[in-house]
Write an enzyme that holds these catalytic residues in place. Structure first.
Site, PDB file in Angstrom:
ATOM      1  N   ASP A 388      -6.781  -0.041   4.189  1.00 26.97           N
ATOM      2  CA  ASP A 388      -5.892   1.063   3.843  1.00 26.97           C
ATOM      3  C   ASP A 388      -6.701   2.358   3.876  1.00 26.97           C
ATOM      4  OD1 ASP A 388      -4.223   2.936   2.690  1.00 26.97           O
ATOM      5  OD2 ASP A 388      -3.643   1.693   0.984  1.00 26.97           O
ATOM      6  N   HIS A 389      -6.417   3.220   4.879  1.00 30.20           N
ATOM      7  CA  HIS A 389      -7.220   4.430   5.065  1.00 30.20           C
ATOM      8  C   HIS A 389      -7.021   5.446   3.947  1.00 30.20           C
ATOM      9  CE1 HIS A 389      -9.974   6.817   7.196  1.00 30.20           C
ATOM     10  NE2 HIS A 389      -9.565   6.574   8.434  1.00 30.20           N
ATOM     11  N   ARG A 390      -5.985   5.276   3.137  1.00 27.35           N
ATOM     12  CA  ARG A 390      -5.804   6.186   2.008  1.00 27.35           C
ATOM     13  C   ARG A 390      -6.871   5.973   0.942  1.00 27.35           C
ATOM     14  NH1 ARG A 390       0.152   4.570   0.312  1.00 27.35           N
ATOM     15  NH2 ARG A 390      -0.961   2.563   0.409  1.00 27.35           N
TER      16      ARG A 390
END
Length: 416
Positions: A388-390
């Protein structure tokens, strides 16, 4: 005094459920703690216990009924000799039964085996001209299949036709037209189970709402395989101390140690903050009929390979038998999906929200590798990390994969 039995809330997110099967029939004596029904939720099929005593006077919601709202009446319980109210509204509402502590059964689609026949029901085909007794769900499925219910044998109470009866029935072939016309092949329609619907919804939401990025690395397995052979050779041939370590067991421990080394992946993203977890709980994907479930190895970094092996084998068996408890598959901080046993060269997995990462493990195979200026042959597998790049940046994902590769290539950390 008559009491309404209400649809219980079996999980915090449950708003409605399906009455899969009644374990008691009208007129049966019910004691507190008796199993009275199987309720299909968005996560599993669970057995529900009675909290009151009496006679099951009326079943308001028949088997197979979908979309029953939480706290709506599903049956009426009366005292011995008491008249049964005509409607559920005539009886006082009783607080919904709490979620039982018995094992949860992951939802599975009906199979093609012979339909279940209850001990108190005698299957009987509906005779022409007589009323056909069928559940609303069975009628809907029959309408979709173009099936005449008068020719279907019911296995429910008093010969009532249920969903499984319709799904196992064969549609009569249409009469041949006078002119030979090439007709399309018959389409088999299988109703989606609650689990299949939830999987579709959650994975769609994951791909739409979670910005995935992927990092892949090739890892040599020869040292790990040699250590595994040595450990298994040391196992007693029989008795309680016998064990057999699998590659998956060793990968669970290796992933847990890599998360301890790089705890930035052992997180969950929320709009207000990122949650960092002190415990490393590994969810392992287990394939079951009509779906997937992820039992959890709690605190995997602190357990020995023997403990992980025994626990993983027990969880996987009970997952396939439908005997997991909710707390054994709800939660987890990181997931593993291993398809190496299917000979898959590489694949990318979809993140299981709200977790921030999942590792896709492919098959180990002999490949040419370069060592110095020489070619050699090694057993290599491709591991692909979905993140998850967040919550996790690319550099941290690559750092974690490198840490995992070093642990696998030098596997003695798994036993120290």
């Amino acid at each position: 005094m008559a009491i309404n039995i209400l649809m219980p809330a079996l999980s915090p997110t449950m708003t409605e459920g399906t009455v899969s099967r009644w374990l008691k029939k009208e007129g049966d004596t019910v004691k507190s703690g008796d199993l009275i029904a199987e309720i299909e939720t968005d996560k599993a099929t669970m057995e529900v216990e009675a909290v009151d005593e009496g006679i099951l006077g009326r079943i308001v919601v028949p088997e197979g009924t979908e979309g029953v709202k939480v706290n709506s009446p599903i049956a009426i319980l009366v005292e011995e000799g008491e008249a049964v109210p005509e409607t559920a509204e005539a009886a006082p509402a009783k607080k919904a039964e709490p979620a039982p502590q018995t094992a949860a059964q992951p939802v599975s689609a009906p199979t093609s085996s012979a339909p279940y026949v209850s001990s108190h029901a005698t299957p009987a085909a509906a005779s022409p001209g007589k009323r056909v007794f069928a559940s609303p769900l069975a009628r809907r499925i029959a309408a979709k299949k173009g099936l005449d219910l008068s020719g279907v044998k019911g296995t429910g109470p008093n010969g009532r036709i249920l969903r499984r009866d319709v799904e196992n029935a064969q549609v009569a072939a249409p009469a041949k037209a006078e002119m030979a016309i090439s007709a399309p092949a018959e389409v088999t329609r299988v109703a989606n189970s609650t689990m299949r619907k939830v999987i579709a919804r959650r994975l769609s939401e994951s791909k739409q709402n979670v910005p995935h990025f992927y990092v892949a690395v090739d890892i040599e397995l020869d040292a790990l395989l040699a250590l595994r052979a040595q450990l298994n050779a040391a196992s007693p041939s029989e008795g309680e101390g016998q064990f057999k370590i699998s590659v998956n067991d060793m990968m669970i421990k290796a992933v847990a140690l890599a998360l301890r080394s790089c705890p930035g992946l052992n997180v969950q993203f929320t709009e207000a903050e990122t949650l960092h977890f002190p415990d490393i709980d590994i969810s392992m994907a287990v394939s079951i009929p009509d779906g997937l479930i992820t039992p959890i190895i709690r605190q995997a970094d602190r357990k020995s390979l023997r403990e992980i092996s025994a626990e993983a084998r027990d969880l996987a068996k009970r997952a396939r038998d439908g005997k997991l408890k909710p707390e054994e598959f709800q939660g987890g901080t990181f997931s593993i999906s291993n398809m190496g046993m299917f000979g898959v060269r590489e694949f990318s997995a979809i993140i299981n929200p709200p977790q921030a990462g999942i590792l896709a493990i492919a098959a180990g195979e002999k490949r040419a590798v370069v060592r110095g200026d020489q070619l050699a042959v090694a057993t290599v597998m491709t591991a692909t990390l979905s993140v998850d790049h967040r919550a996790v940046d690319g550099a941290l994902g690559a750092q974690w994969l490198n840490a995992l590769r070093e642990i696998v290539r030098n596997p003695y950390r798994l036993v120290i």
